[in-house]
Design a protein around this motif. Structure first.
Motif, short mmCIF file in Angstrom:
data_model
loop_
_atom_site.label_atom_id
_atom_site.label_comp_id
_atom_site.label_asym_id
_atom_site.label_seq_id
_atom_site.Cartn_x
_atom_site.Cartn_y
_atom_site.Cartn_z
N ARG A 107 0.84 -1.21 0.00
CA ARG A 107 0.00 0.00 0.00
C ARG A 107 0.87 1.26 0.00
NH1 ARG A 107 -2.91 -2.81 3.96
NH2 ARG A 107 -1.98 -1.48 5.58
N ARG A 145 2.33 1.89 -3.48
CA ARG A 145 1.33 2.43 -4.41
C ARG A 145 1.05 3.90 -4.12
NH1 ARG A 145 -1.54 -0.46 -7.86
NH2 ARG A 145 -1.27 -2.74 -7.88
N GLU A 146 0.93 4.25 -2.86
CA GLU A 146 0.65 5.65 -2.51
C GLU A 146 1.79 6.57 -2.94
OE1 GLU A 146 0.01 5.54 1.66
OE2 GLU A 146 -1.96 4.56 1.53
N THR A 179 1.87 6.68 -7.02
CA THR A 179 0.73 7.38 -7.63
C THR A 179 0.69 8.85 -7.24
OG1 THR A 179 -0.68 6.62 -5.81
CG2 THR A 179 -0.68 5.31 -7.84
N GLU A 215 -1.81 0.76 -16.33
CA GLU A 215 -1.93 0.77 -14.88
C GLU A 215 -0.62 0.40 -14.20
OE1 GLU A 215 -4.70 -1.37 -11.41
OE2 GLU A 215 -4.93 -1.88 -13.55
N LEU A 216 -0.38 1.02 -13.05
CA LEU A 216 0.79 0.71 -12.24
C LEU A 216 0.73 -0.75 -11.77
CD1 LEU A 216 3.22 1.36 -10.30
CD2 LEU A 216 1.49 2.14 -8.66
N GLN A 217 1.87 -1.43 -11.81
CA GLN A 217 1.95 -2.81 -11.31
C GLN A 217 2.89 -2.86 -10.12
OE1 GLN A 217 3.91 -5.67 -13.84
NE2 GLN A 217 2.82 -7.40 -12.93
N VAL A 218 2.38 -3.38 -9.01
CA VAL A 218 3.19 -3.63 -7.81
C VAL A 218 2.90 -5.06 -7.38
CG1 VAL A 218 3.72 -2.96 -5.44
CG2 VAL A 218 3.06 -1.21 -7.10
N VAL A 240 8.12 -2.92 -9.08
CA VAL A 240 7.33 -1.69 -9.17
C VAL A 240 7.47 -1.18 -10.59
CG1 VAL A 240 6.94 0.60 -8.19
CG2 VAL A 240 7.88 -1.23 -6.75
#
Length: 271
Positions: A191, A194-195, A198, A208-211, A225
């Motif tokens: 989390r 991602r924060e 983004t 889309e972002l991939q994590v 990431v």
């Protein structure tokens, strides 16, 4: 004696007019070829043609017209066009054998200019050299490296190797690997990543972002990431994200592990 003078006068008159005609053809033809070259250049520039191709195509037209003028002038003085072409072909073969490397660069330059795997201004890895393309010549291509070193690469070296064009597409994906400790909360780490990513305005929402958790390494659990950015933003965003991820994960309570090894010692019975 009179007959000899008459023959000489006839010969001089006949060949004199032929030579003058051939010379006039060469002079006028050269002027016409130059005018055509200038006209082609102007037409291509007005039409918005690739600046790399403009001088090449203009000079190509000039050479083709001039070759035709030479053949026409030779015909006026009695040179058989077939013989002239044969002589030119023989001379061309001799030149080709003497300058194989140079002609290889020329052929490669024509291929690059025709198929255009890259353009002036693109950042490429070509012929074992990475840099921004400054000029695409007939024999060589000039690159400028990120540390502002000018490198001239033979075109045959470029055409015979893999070409990687980093500027060809509008977007690029940043590939980062981030590791956290085995004792850390993986959901919290994900989390947080991602924060942080983004929050950067340069990161695109599509794709889309991939994590994702990629592996359990020797000293860390690694995440891949993979955000997408516009090509000009690639390096500034990458540098900023590396710094932000390190600081953000530590602030969230996650550890950034470094390689380590546990060593266990035990006593033997003899001791």
């Amino acid at each position: 004696m009179a007959n000899l003078d008459s023959y000489a006068l006839t010969l001089l008159t006949e060949w004199g007019f032929k030579l003058l005609g051939a010379l006039a053809t060469l002079l006028i033809g050269r002027w016409v070829a130059g005018a055509v070259r200038a006209g082609v250049r102007r037409a291509l520039e007005r039409g918005g043609a690739d600046p790399t191709l403009v001088p090449f195509l203009a000079n190509l037209g000039y050479v083709v017209i001039l070759t035709g003028i030479f053949i026409a002038a030779g015909g006026m003085i009695g040179v058989n066009p077939g013989s002239f072409i044969a002589i030119v072909g023989a001379a061309g073969l001799a030149i080709a054998l003497a300058f194989q490397g140079t002609l290889s660069h020329l052929a490669s330059g024509i291929m690059i200019l025709t198929f255009r795997p890259f353009r002036v201004g693109d950042f490429v890895d070509a012929g074992g050299t990475a840099g921004s393309v400054q000029e695409i010549g007939v024999f060589t291509t000039t690159l400028t490296t990120p540390d502002n070193v000018r490198i001239i690469v033979p075109n045959s070296q470029i055409s015979s190797a893999t070409i990687r064009n980093f500027s060809a597409n509008h977007t690029r994906r940043i590939d980062l690997v981030v590791g956290v400790g085995y004792e850390d909360d993986l959901d919290l780490a994900m989390r947080t990543i991602r924060e942080i990513v983004t929050a950067d305005e340069r990161v695109l929402t599509d794709p889309e972002l991939q994590v994702a958790v990629s592996e359990m390494a020797d000293s860390s659990v690694n995440f891949v990431v993979r955000p997408w950015v516009n090509t000009p933003d690639y390096w500034p965003t990458r540098f900023a994200l590396v710094k932000a991820l390190k600081e953000g994960l530590e602030a969230a309570g996650c550890s950034i592990p470094y390689p380590q090894r546990d060593v266990h010692l035990s006593r033997t019975e003899a001791e």
